[in-house]
Write an enzyme that holds these catalytic residues in place. Structure first.
Site, mmCIF file in Angstrom:
data_model
loop_
_atom_site.group_PDB
_atom_site.id
_atom_site.type_symbol
_atom_site.label_atom_id
_atom_site.label_comp_id
_atom_site.label_asym_id
_atom_site.label_seq_id
_atom_site.Cartn_x
_atom_site.Cartn_y
_atom_site.Cartn_z
ATOM 1 N N LYS A 104 37.532 24.270 31.539
ATOM 2 C CA LYS A 104 37.956 22.890 32.158
ATOM 3 C C LYS A 104 38.452 22.111 30.616
ATOM 4 O O LYS A 104 39.541 21.558 30.847
ATOM 5 C CB LYS A 104 36.703 21.973 32.474
ATOM 6 C CG LYS A 104 36.650 20.417 32.509
ATOM 7 C CD LYS A 104 37.125 19.969 33.860
ATOM 8 C CE LYS A 104 37.366 18.427 33.620
ATOM 9 N NZ LYS A 104 38.260 17.729 34.559
ATOM 10 N N THR B 14 31.650 16.919 33.715
ATOM 11 C CA THR B 14 31.986 17.839 32.800
ATOM 12 C C THR B 14 31.197 17.374 31.491
ATOM 13 O O THR B 14 30.984 16.206 31.089
ATOM 14 C CB THR B 14 33.562 16.982 32.314
ATOM 15 O OG1 THR B 14 34.359 17.157 33.499
ATOM 16 C CG2 THR B 14 34.246 17.551 31.284
ATOM 17 N N LYS C 247 37.284 11.830 26.130
ATOM 18 C CA LYS C 247 35.802 12.335 26.304
ATOM 19 C C LYS C 247 36.290 14.186 26.253
ATOM 20 O O LYS C 247 35.532 14.688 25.590
ATOM 21 C CB LYS C 247 35.190 12.020 27.560
ATOM 22 C CG LYS C 247 34.299 12.960 27.939
ATOM 23 C CD LYS C 247 33.444 12.684 29.073
ATOM 24 C CE LYS C 247 32.509 13.714 29.572
ATOM 25 N NZ LYS C 247 31.917 13.542 30.861
HETATM 26 P P1 NAD Z 1 30.591 7.509 37.017
HETATM 27 O O1 NAD Z 1 30.162 6.928 35.839
HETATM 28 O O2 NAD Z 1 31.336 6.766 38.109
HETATM 29 O O3 NAD Z 1 29.341 8.253 37.840
HETATM 30 C C1 NAD Z 1 28.227 8.735 37.092
HETATM 31 C C2 NAD Z 1 26.984 8.324 37.823
HETATM 32 O O4 NAD Z 1 25.882 8.841 37.332
HETATM 33 C C3 NAD Z 1 26.889 6.722 37.720
HETATM 34 O O5 NAD Z 1 26.784 6.408 38.953
HETATM 35 C C4 NAD Z 1 25.226 6.598 36.878
HETATM 36 O O6 NAD Z 1 24.623 5.715 37.345
HETATM 37 C C5 NAD Z 1 24.785 7.926 37.390
HETATM 38 N N1 NAD Z 1 23.678 8.499 36.388
HETATM 39 C C6 NAD Z 1 23.520 8.476 35.101
HETATM 40 N N2 NAD Z 1 22.499 8.968 34.625
HETATM 41 C C7 NAD Z 1 21.923 8.963 35.824
HETATM 42 C C8 NAD Z 1 20.475 9.638 36.288
HETATM 43 N N3 NAD Z 1 19.692 9.949 34.951
HETATM 44 N N4 NAD Z 1 20.116 9.761 37.395
HETATM 45 C C9 NAD Z 1 20.746 9.727 38.452
HETATM 46 N N5 NAD Z 1 21.882 9.210 38.147
HETATM 47 C C10 NAD Z 1 22.546 8.823 36.906
HETATM 48 O O7 NAD Z 1 31.249 8.842 36.373
HETATM 49 P P2 NAD Z 1 32.189 9.646 37.401
HETATM 50 O O8 NAD Z 1 33.787 9.355 37.021
HETATM 51 O O9 NAD Z 1 31.843 9.998 38.885
HETATM 52 O O10 NAD Z 1 32.200 11.111 36.482
HETATM 53 C C11 NAD Z 1 31.160 11.908 36.763
HETATM 54 C C12 NAD Z 1 31.410 13.174 35.970
HETATM 55 O O11 NAD Z 1 32.544 13.701 36.434
HETATM 56 C C13 NAD Z 1 31.701 13.127 34.607
HETATM 57 O O12 NAD Z 1 30.974 14.239 33.773
HETATM 58 C C14 NAD Z 1 33.113 12.947 34.345
HETATM 59 O O13 NAD Z 1 33.772 13.508 33.013
HETATM 60 C C15 NAD Z 1 33.705 13.849 35.404
HETATM 61 N N6 NAD Z 1 35.133 13.786 36.201
HETATM 62 C C16 NAD Z 1 35.452 12.791 36.256
HETATM 63 C C17 NAD Z 1 36.790 12.555 36.846
HETATM 64 C C18 NAD Z 1 37.418 11.316 37.237
HETATM 65 O O14 NAD Z 1 38.640 11.341 37.315
HETATM 66 N N7 NAD Z 1 36.533 10.313 37.233
HETATM 67 C C19 NAD Z 1 37.535 13.802 36.893
HETATM 68 C C20 NAD Z 1 36.972 14.914 36.704
HETATM 69 C C21 NAD Z 1 35.767 15.089 36.039
#
Ligand code: NAD
Length: 295
Positions: A168, A93, A243
């Site tokens: 979204k 997102t 966010k």
């Molecule tokens: P998260 O923080 O658990 O996962 C993100 C991952 O990206 C982390 O493991 C981090 O180490 C990795 N990362 C960051 N920079 C990186 C790089 N340069 N190279 C490789 N890896 C890298 O977050 P999440 O909950 O998995 O969310 C991911 C996305 O999905 C976000 O944009 C969030 O807004 C969206 N989202 C989350 C949810 C939810 O319920 N968690 C729901 C819908 C959308």
């Protein structure tokens, strides 16, 4: 079956990559955090130690990262290494402007691309029941759809570059506002001596009916599966709602839209987070309203 690179194996990306493996795809993954790499490895993802190594032989690259700056930096890093015609999909997102910029990077490299943010949370990611909101050209969407179907149950093409992110944040702005509205209804009802169940029975079958009330009811009781019955554990954390509300306000500013309630919802969630509740489910905002009433 496809050769897929998956970058960002966190709470969402980890289970999504695991579902691609389950569907029979060959998935090579990378994350900055060792624990995430190990968890994905246990689910059958081949792990490498640089994003560029994950994409070398990939037909499809998927990113699932925290914010726009991470997506732009990873796409910039891998773009010179990916093969011809590799399909670039971003499921994070992020702000609409960065999403459009990422599409622009791909277009310069003559690569098809799709922005495909999701709704459905970690439960949806684990159970492959996510909704994907997609933006990009028709052909790129058609190529992405069968891959996304291994991770979700509803895949919607919303329009051109950035349209998935636009859908979204509009949806989540409605959700943030409607959750506060439902919480205000319950806190007012409490002051007026109304039982939660009585208000639910009326509003859920009247014009106040909405998802925040009938699926995610912010008080314990009326909807047994809502986080209110589980000590407001997320679910969808308040920090993630904040966010998305910030992204909506940024988009409103840059596009000239008027969204006063979206702005007010953002400031209420901001105050909630400052009080240390970013990890609470977003329906826990009802506590903040009750606390405000006492002061
Ligand atoms: P998260 O923080 O658990 O996962 C993100 C991952 O990206 C982390 O493991 C981090 O180490 C990795 N990362 C960051 N920079 C990186 C790089 N340069 N190279 C490789 N890896 C890298 O977050 P999440 O909950 O998995 O969310 C991911 C996305 O999905 C976000 O944009 C969030 O807004 C969206 N989202 C989350 C949810 C939810 O319920 N968690 C729901 C819908 C959308």
């Amino acid at each position: 079956m496809a050769n897929i690179a998956f970058i960002g194996l966190g709470n969402m990306g980890g289970p999504m990559a695991a579902n691609l493996v389950k569907a029979g795809h060959k998935v090579t993954g990378f994350d900055l955090v060792e624990a995430s790499r190990e968890a994905a490895k246990a689910k059958g993802v081949s792990i490498v130690h640089h994003a560029a190594d994950a994409v070398k032989t990939a037909e499809i690259v998927i990113t699932m990262l925290p914010a726009g700056k991470h997506v732009l930096s990873v796409w910039k890093e891998v773009m010179p290494v990916v093969g011809k015609n590799t399909l670039m999909i971003d499921c994070s997102t992020i702000d609409v402007e960065s999403a459009r910029h990422a599409h622009g990077q791909a277009a310069l490299a003559k690569l098809p691309s799709v922005d495909a943010p999701v709704s459905g949370g970690t439960g949806g990611a684990t159970n492959a029941t996510l909704t994907f909101m997609c933006g990009g050209e028709e052909a790129a969407f058609a190529a992405a759809k069968p891959i996304l179907e291994a991770m979700g149950k509803k895949i919607v093409h919303c329009g051109g570059a950035g349209a998935g992110q636009a859908a979204k944040i509009c949806n989540n702005m409605i959700l943030g506002i409607s959750m506060i509205a439902v919480c205000e209804g319950f806190t007012l009802g409490e002051k007026l001596g109304l039982s939660h169940q009585a208000l639910f029975d009326v509003a859920s079958t009247s014009s106040g009916q909405c998802w925040s009330l009938t699926t995610y009811c912010p008080v314990p009781g009326p909807v047994p599966t809502s986080p209110a019955n589980n000590e407001y554990k997320p679910g969808f954390a308040a920090a993630l709602m904040l966010k998305d509300l910030r992204l909506a306000q940024e988009a409103a500013k840059s596009s000239g839209a008027t969204t006063p309630l979206g702005g007010h919802a953002e400031s209420i969630y901001e105050a909630f987070e400052k009080e240390g509740h970013g990890g609470t489910d977003f329906s826990g905002i009802i506590h903040y309203l009750r606390m405000m009433a006492k002061t």
